[in-house]
Structure formats: structure tokens, C-alpha cells
Design a protein around this motif. Structure first.
Motif, mmCIF file in Angstrom:
data_model
loop_
_atom_site.group_PDB
_atom_site.id
_atom_site.type_symbol
_atom_site.label_atom_id
_atom_site.label_comp_id
_atom_site.label_asym_id
_atom_site.label_seq_id
_atom_site.Cartn_x
_atom_site.Cartn_y
_atom_site.Cartn_z
ATOM 1 N N TYR A 1 0.832 -1.199 0.000
ATOM 2 C CA TYR A 1 0.000 0.000 0.000
ATOM 3 C C TYR A 1 0.870 1.253 0.000
ATOM 4 C CZ TYR A 1 -3.600 -3.339 1.365
ATOM 5 O OH TYR A 1 -4.450 -4.417 1.410
ATOM 6 N N ARG A 2 0.393 2.235 -0.734
ATOM 7 C CA ARG A 2 1.029 3.562 -0.775
ATOM 8 C C ARG A 2 0.136 4.544 -0.017
ATOM 9 N NH1 ARG A 2 1.961 6.888 -6.459
ATOM 10 N NH2 ARG A 2 1.553 8.983 -5.622
ATOM 11 N N LEU A 3 0.702 5.178 0.994
ATOM 12 C CA LEU A 3 -0.045 6.109 1.826
ATOM 13 C C LEU A 3 0.529 7.519 1.674
ATOM 14 C CD1 LEU A 3 -0.455 3.239 3.156
ATOM 15 C CD2 LEU A 3 -0.645 4.432 5.347
ATOM 16 N N THR A 4 -0.348 8.487 1.563
ATOM 17 C CA THR A 4 0.049 9.889 1.622
ATOM 18 C C THR A 4 -0.290 10.407 3.011
ATOM 19 O OG1 THR A 4 -0.416 10.172 -0.736
ATOM 20 C CG2 THR A 4 -0.208 12.173 0.582
ATOM 21 N N VAL A 5 0.692 11.031 3.647
ATOM 22 C CA VAL A 5 0.582 11.355 5.070
ATOM 23 C C VAL A 5 0.910 12.826 5.307
ATOM 24 C CG1 VAL A 5 1.452 10.778 7.381
ATOM 25 C CG2 VAL A 5 1.304 8.999 5.617
ATOM 26 N N GLU A 6 0.158 13.440 6.210
ATOM 27 C CA GLU A 6 0.523 14.773 6.675
ATOM 28 C C GLU A 6 0.764 14.719 8.176
ATOM 29 O OE1 GLU A 6 -2.780 17.362 5.698
ATOM 30 O OE2 GLU A 6 -3.728 17.019 7.652
ATOM 31 N N TYR A 7 1.632 15.617 8.651
ATOM 32 C CA TYR A 7 1.888 15.661 10.091
ATOM 33 C C TYR A 7 2.426 17.024 10.500
ATOM 34 C CZ TYR A 7 6.476 13.952 8.327
ATOM 35 O OH TYR A 7 7.639 13.754 7.610
ATOM 36 N N GLU A 8 2.197 17.328 11.764
ATOM 37 C CA GLU A 8 2.726 18.531 12.397
ATOM 38 C C GLU A 8 3.927 18.078 13.212
ATOM 39 O OE1 GLU A 8 3.306 20.091 15.239
ATOM 40 O OE2 GLU A 8 2.891 22.203 14.892
ATOM 41 N N GLY A 9 5.123 18.537 12.837
ATOM 42 C CA GLY A 9 6.335 17.907 13.346
ATOM 43 C C GLY A 9 6.865 18.400 14.674
ATOM 44 N N THR A 10 6.179 19.362 15.302
ATOM 45 C CA THR A 10 6.743 20.013 16.477
ATOM 46 C C THR A 10 7.129 19.038 17.589
ATOM 47 O OG1 THR A 10 5.432 21.984 15.999
ATOM 48 C CG2 THR A 10 6.328 21.782 18.229
ATOM 49 N N LYS A 11 6.273 18.086 17.897
ATOM 50 C CA LYS A 11 6.500 17.209 19.044
ATOM 51 C C LYS A 11 7.200 15.900 18.684
ATOM 52 C CE LYS A 11 2.641 19.090 21.713
ATOM 53 N NZ LYS A 11 1.377 18.795 22.442
ATOM 54 N N PHE A 12 7.591 15.748 17.427
ATOM 55 C CA PHE A 12 8.269 14.522 17.006
ATOM 56 C C PHE A 12 9.781 14.731 16.930
ATOM 57 C CE2 PHE A 12 4.003 13.927 15.122
ATOM 58 C CZ PHE A 12 3.690 12.692 15.667
ATOM 59 N N VAL A 13 10.526 13.648 17.120
ATOM 60 C CA VAL A 13 11.977 13.707 16.979
ATOM 61 C C VAL A 13 12.390 13.677 15.513
ATOM 62 C CG1 VAL A 13 12.417 12.667 19.233
ATOM 63 C CG2 VAL A 13 12.185 11.190 17.216
ATOM 64 N N ARG B 1 9.511 10.208 20.337
ATOM 65 C CA ARG B 1 8.433 9.794 19.446
ATOM 66 C C ARG B 1 8.715 10.248 18.021
ATOM 67 N NH1 ARG B 1 4.508 6.010 19.451
ATOM 68 N NH2 ARG B 1 2.448 6.746 18.798
ATOM 69 N N SER B 2 8.682 9.318 17.069
ATOM 70 C CA SER B 2 8.888 9.644 15.664
ATOM 71 C C SER B 2 7.600 9.428 14.887
ATOM 72 C CB SER B 2 10.000 8.786 15.053
ATOM 73 O OG SER B 2 9.567 7.446 14.898
ATOM 74 N N VAL B 3 7.507 10.048 13.719
ATOM 75 C CA VAL B 3 6.336 9.864 12.862
ATOM 76 C C VAL B 3 6.263 8.416 12.384
ATOM 77 C CG1 VAL B 3 5.154 10.637 10.784
ATOM 78 C CG2 VAL B 3 6.483 12.266 12.126
ATOM 79 N N GLN B 4 7.389 7.856 12.020
ATOM 80 C CA GLN B 4 7.427 6.465 11.557
ATOM 81 C C GLN B 4 6.881 5.512 12.612
ATOM 82 O OE1 GLN B 4 11.366 4.840 10.932
ATOM 83 N NE2 GLN B 4 10.643 3.398 9.392
ATOM 84 N N SER B 5 7.326 5.674 13.859
ATOM 85 C CA SER B 5 6.851 4.772 14.915
ATOM 86 C C SER B 5 5.367 4.977 15.196
ATOM 87 C CB SER B 5 7.673 4.962 16.191
ATOM 88 O OG SER B 5 7.571 6.282 16.677
ATOM 89 N N ALA B 6 4.890 6.221 15.107
ATOM 90 C CA ALA B 6 3.462 6.478 15.314
ATOM 91 C C ALA B 6 2.625 5.741 14.279
ATOM 92 C CB ALA B 6 3.190 7.981 15.251
ATOM 93 N N HIS C 1 -6.604 4.960 15.057
ATOM 94 C CA HIS C 1 -5.587 4.666 16.072
ATOM 95 C C HIS C 1 -4.647 5.856 16.285
ATOM 96 C CE1 HIS C 1 -6.195 0.376 17.129
ATOM 97 N NE2 HIS C 1 -6.854 0.368 15.982
ATOM 98 N N LEU C 2 -4.387 6.622 15.249
ATOM 99 C CA LEU C 2 -3.578 7.829 15.424
ATOM 100 C C LEU C 2 -4.296 8.843 16.310
ATOM 101 C CD1 LEU C 2 -2.273 8.248 11.762
ATOM 102 C CD2 LEU C 2 -0.863 7.741 13.765
ATOM 103 N N ARG C 3 -5.614 8.953 16.138
ATOM 104 C CA ARG C 3 -6.377 9.873 16.981
ATOM 105 C C ARG C 3 -6.388 9.405 18.434
ATOM 106 N NH1 ARG C 3 -9.829 9.760 12.508
ATOM 107 N NH2 ARG C 3 -11.274 8.349 13.573
ATOM 108 N N LEU C 4 -6.518 8.105 18.633
ATOM 109 C CA LEU C 4 -6.509 7.566 20.002
ATOM 110 C C LEU C 4 -5.168 7.852 20.694
ATOM 111 C CD1 LEU C 4 -8.288 4.113 19.546
ATOM 112 C CD2 LEU C 4 -9.126 6.056 20.892
ATOM 113 N N ALA C 5 -4.095 7.791 19.926
ATOM 114 C CA ALA C 5 -2.765 8.052 20.481
ATOM 115 C C ALA C 5 -2.470 9.546 20.587
ATOM 116 C CB ALA C 5 -1.701 7.375 19.617
ATOM 117 N N ARG C 6 -3.371 10.375 20.083
ATOM 118 C CA ARG C 6 -3.205 11.836 20.075
ATOM 119 C C ARG C 6 -1.940 12.265 19.329
ATOM 120 N NH1 ARG C 6 -6.873 14.409 23.205
ATOM 121 N NH2 ARG C 6 -8.018 13.199 24.748
ATOM 122 N N ASP C 7 -1.659 11.540 18.252
ATOM 123 C CA ASP C 7 -0.524 11.894 17.409
ATOM 124 C C ASP C 7 -0.980 12.861 16.321
ATOM 125 O OD1 ASP C 7 1.673 10.425 18.487
ATOM 126 O OD2 ASP C 7 0.781 8.580 17.702
#
Length: 250
Positions: free
Chosen positions: A4-16, A25-30, A82-88
């Protein structure tokens, strides 16, 4: 085994950063934890590019393989739940099933980045951590003129981190445009690949051009020096956005 190919957006402030690390916490691990949470499968996700701590994305592309097939609709909704549950601060905005020849990193033709400078006297409230605040007036036309010196195939030693692991400093920069919309200066860069800290190094140098401290000839001299000391200050990560990746067939 479907891919599967996923397109992802994220706010990077709280990630390493994008890449999984021993601490923080990294985006990849989330994303990997979110996939495991609904599928029960341990996956390793490959991204189109690694972003540093504090850097954002609107169009990061990743791929992953799963033992059990899922519809793209189900995969998108389940991972996001699951991302919402983790508050990522991560969201999957698109999912397509692809073939095993697709690789998010190595199949990429071009990558597009945006660097935002908030250029006004008042500090940003709504855009805090989403742009580089520069209160001193900048001449975006002078910045654009200086940027054109960097377009093309060059040795970009001056504009890469001393910790960059790329085997060669030579890259072909397809685009480096500077525009302004009210109080926001936008630097847009396109290339097949970039060196570590290359765009943030560009942004810091172009800021000096906007202040009248560097001319296009000065920027050319810095490029040709192939010396990190000739680069302007590296711009902070919060202004950088990974916008889009192009692939064959898109």
C-alpha cells in the motif's frame, strides 16, 4: 502480500523527526504502531524522505506490506482512528494499493518542499511553530534573484550539513522560487533528492539576501566555495514542509 502507498501529513513540532529512534516519538513509529493496533501485524514503513524534528509534511509518501489484504478505505480509516486515540498529530490522507515494484523512496522522480517565513513585526500566534518568524522587512524579489543562482546541477557542499550521509554533494535543483503573499514569504524547492539541511541552508542564506547583506554574486561565490562556512545561518525547522512526491504514472 499486498503493498500500500499512503500519503501522510503531520505537524512535526513534538516529534523527533520522521525516522524511528531509540528515544523520543517519531512519525514512523506512530504510523507503525497505528497499523499494528488494528491489524495485529508488525510492519516496517518506508518513507519518501526523512524529515528532522520540527519539520512538517503535507504530502509525505510511505509504503508498507501487510499479510492480510484490506481495502484502501478500511486501511485509511483504521490507521487514522488509532492515530487519533494516540493523540498523534499525524493523518493519512490517501491510500492506494500498489505493486511490489513501488518503493516510496527509490521510485520517486521529484520531491517538493516549501519553506515559510512569517515576515512581520508582530510575532505569530496562530502560526507559531508553523513558520520562521523574521520581524525585519525582507525583499522577496532580491531573495528570488539570489535563489536562481542555485538552480541547476551543482556541488552543494556549502549548503549541506556536516553530518549529511549522502555519498555525493552533487544534486540537480529543478526549482527554487521565492514569492510573497501578504506577510508570508514562500520558498518553494523541487529536485529529485535533497541533501541533509539543504533547504534550510538555502532559506538562511536567502534571508541574508532579503536583508541586503548578500547579492546574487555573493551567493554564487558561496556555492562555488564548497565550504560550509560560506553558508548563511541554517533556518529553523518549523518553517519547512514536505509538500509532495512525484512518481511515474502520477
Amino acid at each position: 502480500m499486498p503493498r500500500y502507498r499512503l500519503t501522510v501529513e503531520y505537524e512535526g513540532t513534538k516529534f523527533v523527526g520522521w525516522q524511528r529512534q531509540a528515544t523520543g516519538r517519531s512519525v514512523q513509529s506512530a504510523l507503525e504502531e497505528a497499523v499494528a493496533g488494528f491489524s495485529g501485524e508488525t510492519v516496517s514503513i518506508r518513507g519518501a524522505g526523512r524529515t528532522d524534528s520540527g519539520v512538517h509534511a503535507r504530502g509525505q509518501v510511505v509504503h508498507l506490506d501487510l499479510e492480510k489484504p484490506w481495502s484502501p478505505f478500511t486501511l485509511l480509516n483504521a490507521v487514522n482512528a488509532h492515530l487519533r486515540l494516540a493523540r498523534d498529530a499525524v493523518s493519512v490522507v490517501d491510500v492506494v494499493e500498489t505493486d511490489q515494484n513501488f518503493d516510496a523512496r527509490f521510485s520517486a522522480l521529484r520531491r517538493h518542499y516549501l519553506y515559510r517565513i512569517i515576515n512581520r513585526r508582530a510575532h505569530p500566534a496562530l502560526d507559531w511553530n508553523r513558520g520562521w518568524w523574521v520581524p525585519k522587512p525582507l525583499d522577496h524579489a532580491a531573495m528570488h534573484a539570489a535563489a536562481q543562482v542555485l538552480v541547476g546541477k551543482h556541488d552543494f557542499t556549502t549548503f549541506r550539513s556536516v553530518q549529511c550521509q549522502a555519498k555525493s554533494p552533487v544534486r540537480t535543483l529543478d526549482r527554487l522560487d521565492v514569492t510573497r503573499v501578504e506577510d508570508v514569504i514562500e520558498i518553494r524547492a523541487t529536485a529529485q533528492s535533497f541533501l541533509h539541511n539543504q533547504i534550510r541552508s538555502f532559506a538562511g542564506t536567502l534571508k541574508l539576501a532579503g536583508e541586503g547583506k548578500m547579492s546574487p554574486e555573493d551567493v554564487r561565490a558561496a556555492l562555488e566555495a564548497r565550504d560550509r562556512r560560506a553558508c548563511g545561518p541554517v533556518a529553523p525547522p518549523e518553517g519547512l514542509y514536505f509538500m509532495k512526491v512525484e512518481y511515474p504514472g502520477d
